[in-house]
Design a protein around this motif. Structure first.
Motif, mmCIF file in Angstrom:
data_model
loop_
_atom_site.group_PDB
_atom_site.id
_atom_site.type_symbol
_atom_site.label_atom_id
_atom_site.label_comp_id
_atom_site.label_asym_id
_atom_site.label_seq_id
_atom_site.Cartn_x
_atom_site.Cartn_y
_atom_site.Cartn_z
ATOM 1 N N ALA A 138 66.255 92.990 133.717
ATOM 2 C CA ALA A 138 65.218 93.169 132.547
ATOM 3 C C ALA A 138 64.306 94.475 133.184
ATOM 4 O O ALA A 138 64.001 95.423 132.558
ATOM 5 C CB ALA A 138 64.474 91.957 132.329
ATOM 6 N N PRO B 295 65.412 95.850 127.316
ATOM 7 C CA PRO B 295 65.236 94.631 128.354
ATOM 8 C C PRO B 295 65.097 93.294 127.459
ATOM 9 O O PRO B 295 64.546 93.215 126.461
ATOM 10 C CB PRO B 295 63.894 94.906 128.901
ATOM 11 N N ILE C 73 63.993 90.203 127.336
ATOM 12 C CA ILE C 73 63.121 89.275 128.230
ATOM 13 C C ILE C 73 61.789 89.139 127.050
ATOM 14 O O ILE C 73 61.357 89.946 126.214
ATOM 15 C CB ILE C 73 62.561 89.867 129.337
ATOM 16 N N ARG C 74 61.276 87.923 126.940
ATOM 17 C CA ARG C 74 60.241 87.426 126.013
ATOM 18 C C ARG C 74 59.085 87.161 126.811
ATOM 19 O O ARG C 74 58.746 87.000 128.042
ATOM 20 C CB ARG C 74 60.425 86.294 125.249
ATOM 21 N N GLY C 75 57.991 87.180 126.056
ATOM 22 C CA GLY C 75 56.489 86.846 126.566
ATOM 23 C C GLY C 75 56.175 87.610 127.896
ATOM 24 O O GLY C 75 56.512 88.624 128.199
ATOM 25 N N ASP C 76 55.046 86.985 128.522
ATOM 26 C CA ASP C 76 54.409 87.960 129.655
ATOM 27 C C ASP C 76 54.381 86.941 130.989
ATOM 28 O O ASP C 76 54.723 85.757 130.861
ATOM 29 C CB ASP C 76 52.970 87.981 129.309
ATOM 30 N N ARG D 159 61.372 82.837 130.266
ATOM 31 C CA ARG D 159 61.351 84.158 129.670
ATOM 32 C C ARG D 159 62.903 84.482 129.696
ATOM 33 O O ARG D 159 63.302 85.651 129.449
ATOM 34 C CB ARG D 159 60.612 85.046 130.313
#
Lengths: 357, 330
Positions: free
Chosen positions: A289, A306, A308-311, A327
């Motif tokens: 990612a 990428p 990928i979720r969130g922080d 994530r």
């Protein structure tokens, strides 16, 4: 461009090879951990801990350059500070093994920087230095360039004034601030960002350390001075045999500066491999990612999205499962029920911490 | 006024100087460019090249010691520089908005984030009711990838990436025709940067909005813009389609910028560094200001500022353009 010839060389594979398991590495870090308390007070126990660095293990060879990359808040700068003892580790070992110095006085004692203190610490401080990110904030504006660069020499009690002046002139020439005499009595505000960062490098290298932690040394510089500072650091590494821990968020810069790259996520090293191997064949979903999010200066280039979720959250008392689980696009039930995956060697020299690889 | 076609912004011969204790500092010299409706323009260059000054000038947010000595900035045919402060105030956010680099300095720490955006919307009369404004902010939040419930939070509860997105939502709040983004993602991590750039791109087209991206990061500019201008020492030195300019730079400065930029993909080509330092604006060398750092400089470069060499919409201000198809204009 004929005159623009300061070309960063390909990191020399031989230097990387010197960290081979049979030879003694310069630095062996084992299970390094740093917890920061949250919510405590003078008479109150902290309610929880931020796991800033959690069980980090790696080795670094003599003259090798290891990149530590990751997003802000992943703990990469904390690792750097622990290694130079600006922070005290909560747990783990940091062992240095320095070769004898040029005078032949063999000082091949392992140094556990986590346990050391007092005079022994200062004598070992001669071998370990740090370069900071911000060349505007890391220098006292009231002092001259000579004062700044010669300070490590006087802290270490090395030589008399004439010796120190000679060493400062010599290192100024080495970092490309010439004529060196013209810089001695100037102040930091008279210099550009690139020149200041050269002074910071000179200050770190004037006592000929074996190991330097460089924390984002080029991220505040303009493009044109950045390349110059990068190639300077590489030339000096070869010339003086310095090993770097190069802390950066920029994979493209790490590609040019480092023999090997370690990717950190939320206090853990999740992948470690030789630079080109890591970039061509990333195994960990986070590395993938991260790589696909880096913009490429070629307008025709189309990147993958990428996945990928969130922080990146703050790891306050995290559950024991994989840190990247929330994530991760490849997460399974197995990841949920098991502790954070251990680092495993998938191909020679390529370590990754993931159950699904 | 007449030639509207689809040109939104036309900057014509803009020159600007700052009065300093050391004397007059020419920060922008004879900058001209045109921006079509719905397209994205990039301005790249190193710090001190004048790119942010140009942006502040378009927004009329210049410090007191700045003086515009020549030029026009036509927004839909109307010269922004001739407007009164009150007329300009009505156009800010409504017609032109700006995303600043330091998002934390834009948001007021003692007001809820949503409230600050609602205030901008109501001041400009875009929505007449409080409920309407609220719904609009919720929609904007979703657009930039923030949970609408975060409207009730304070700026310090936001991470850097979230603040930057809130500032972008604020810049979009009054449906501007032109958004100026000054290093919008420089302080952010790559994954967040990537998400924000994608969002901006996705938002731009349906809204028919034009964007000016200002950045020193040519990788970012290469990805998000259609047209790019390269600035050096206060002047535009090369301009053209982003793909053409970065693939085959005509100005030696652009070429040096491109070849000193590391990339994670493709062959690992050696980086070259530019010798010397950017020039001091109050004491520019005669002729082409780039000549002391240029490998192709000849006598004429040291004495006379080069004319434009052009081919179609692509041009470079250089006596010896690297692309032979560019023809010097008289």
């Amino acid at each position: 461009m004929a005159s623009a010839s300061n070309t960063p060389e390909t990191p020399n594979a031989q230097a990387a090879g010197s960290s081979a398991p049979d030879g003694e590495p310069l630095l062996a870090v084992h299970g390094l951990t740093k917890l920061f308390p949250v919510g405590g007070g003078p008479f109150r126990k902290p309610s929880s801990f931020i796991h800033a660095v959690d069980d980090v293990t790696f080795r670094l060879g003599h003259g090798e350059s290891l990149g530590l990359v990751g997003e802000s808040g992943c703990g990469k700068t904390t690792v750097g500070k622990l290694l130079v003892k600006l922070l005290e580790p909560t747990g783990g070992e940091i062992l240095f093994r320095f070769a004898g110095d040029s005078a032949g006085a063999a000082t091949e004692a392992p140094w556990d920087s986590a346990a050391i203190s007092g005079r022994l610490l200062r004598s070992c401080g001669r071998r370990v230095q740090m370069i900071f990110q911000d060349p505007y904030a890391s220098m006292n504006p009231r002092r001259t360039i000579y004062d700044i660069i010669s300070e490590p020499l006087s802290v270490q009690g090395m030589g008399d004034v004439q010796y120190r002046v000679d060493r400062v002139l010599e290192i100024l020439t080495l970092v490309g601030l010439t004529p060196a005499g013209g810089f001695l009595f100037r102040h930091p505000h008279e210099l550009s960002g690139g020149q200041r960062q050269r002074v910071a490098i000179a200050r770190a290298l004037v006592i000929r350390p074996s190991f330097v932690v460089a924390d984002e040394p080029t991220s505040m510089l303009d493009v044109s001075s950045r390349t110059g500072v990068m190639s300077l650091m590489q030339d000096l590494a070869t010339e003086l045999g310095v090993a770097y821990l190069y802390v950066t968020h920029d994979l493209a810069v790490a590609r040019y500066m480092c023999h090997r790259i370690a990717v950190m996520y939320s206090g853990k090293v999740v992948e470690l491999a030789e630079t080109e191997e890591l970039l061509r064949n990333p195994l960990h979903p986070y590395t993938k990612a991260l790589l696909s999010a880096v913009p490429v200066p070629d307008p025709g280039h189309r990147r993958q999205l990428p996945d990928i979720r969130g922080d990146l959250g703050t790891p306050i008392d995290p559950p024991s499962r994989c840190r990247f689980h929330e994530r991760c696009p490849a997460a399974t039930e197995h990841c949920l029920d098991h502790p954070h995956p251990p680092m495993e060697e998938k191909t020679p020299g390529h370590l990754v911490a993931c159950y699904e690889v | 006024m007449t030639d509207r076609s689809d040109s939104l912004l036309k900057v014509d011969g803009l020159s600007l100087s700052y009065q300093t204790r050391q004397g007059e500092l020419q920060a922008v010299r004879d900058v001209s460019f045109e921006l079509a409706r719905g397209s994205a323009l990039g301005l790249v260059g190193e710090s001190g090249c004048g790119k942010t000054t140009v942006a502040n000038c378009l927004m009329r947010l210049l410090p007191d010691n700045a003086r515009i000595s020549a030029g026009r900035v036509l927004l839909d045919g109307q010269d922004v520089l001739l407007l009164t402060e009150e007329e300009m105030r009505l156009r800010r956010w409504r017609r032109i908005s700006m995303v600043f680099q330091a998002a934390m300095n834009v948001l007021d720490p003692v007001y809820r984030v949503g409230q600050q955006i609602i205030e901008a919307i109501e001041t400009h009369g875009v929505e007449s009711t409080d409920i309407g404004a609220r719904e609009r902010v919720a929609r904007l939040f979703r657009m930039v990838g923030l949970d609408p419930q975060l409207m009730e939070r304070y700026p310090h509860e936001f991470s850097g990436g979230m603040r930057q997105r809130a500032v972008i939502a604020m810049a979009l709040s009054c449906d501007p025709d032109l958004m100026i983004a000054d290093e919008p993602t420089t302080a952010l991590d790559v994954i967040v940067q990537d998400r924000i750039l994608r969002e901006l791109k996705a938002i731009q087209q349906p809204l028919g909005m034009s964007i000016i991206y200002i950045s020193h990061d040519i990788a970012v500019v290469a990805e998000v813009t259609d047209v790019v201008g390269v600035m050096y020492a206060g002047r535009l030195v090369e301009m053209g389609d982003t793909a053409d300019v970065f693939r085959a730079p005509a100005h030696p400065y652009t070429a040096a910028l491109v070849s000193s930029f590391p990339s994670v993909s493709g062959e690992r080509r050696p980086l070259t560094s530019l010798p010397g330092e950017p020039p001091n604006l109050s004491d520019l060398p005669p002729g082409c200001p780039f000549h002391p750092r240029c490998a192709y400089a000849t006598d004429v470069c040291r004495t006379e500022y080069p004319p434009r060499a052009a081919s179609g919409s692509r041009w470079a201000a250089c006596w010896h353009p690297l692309d032979a198809t560019l023809v010097p204009q008289s």
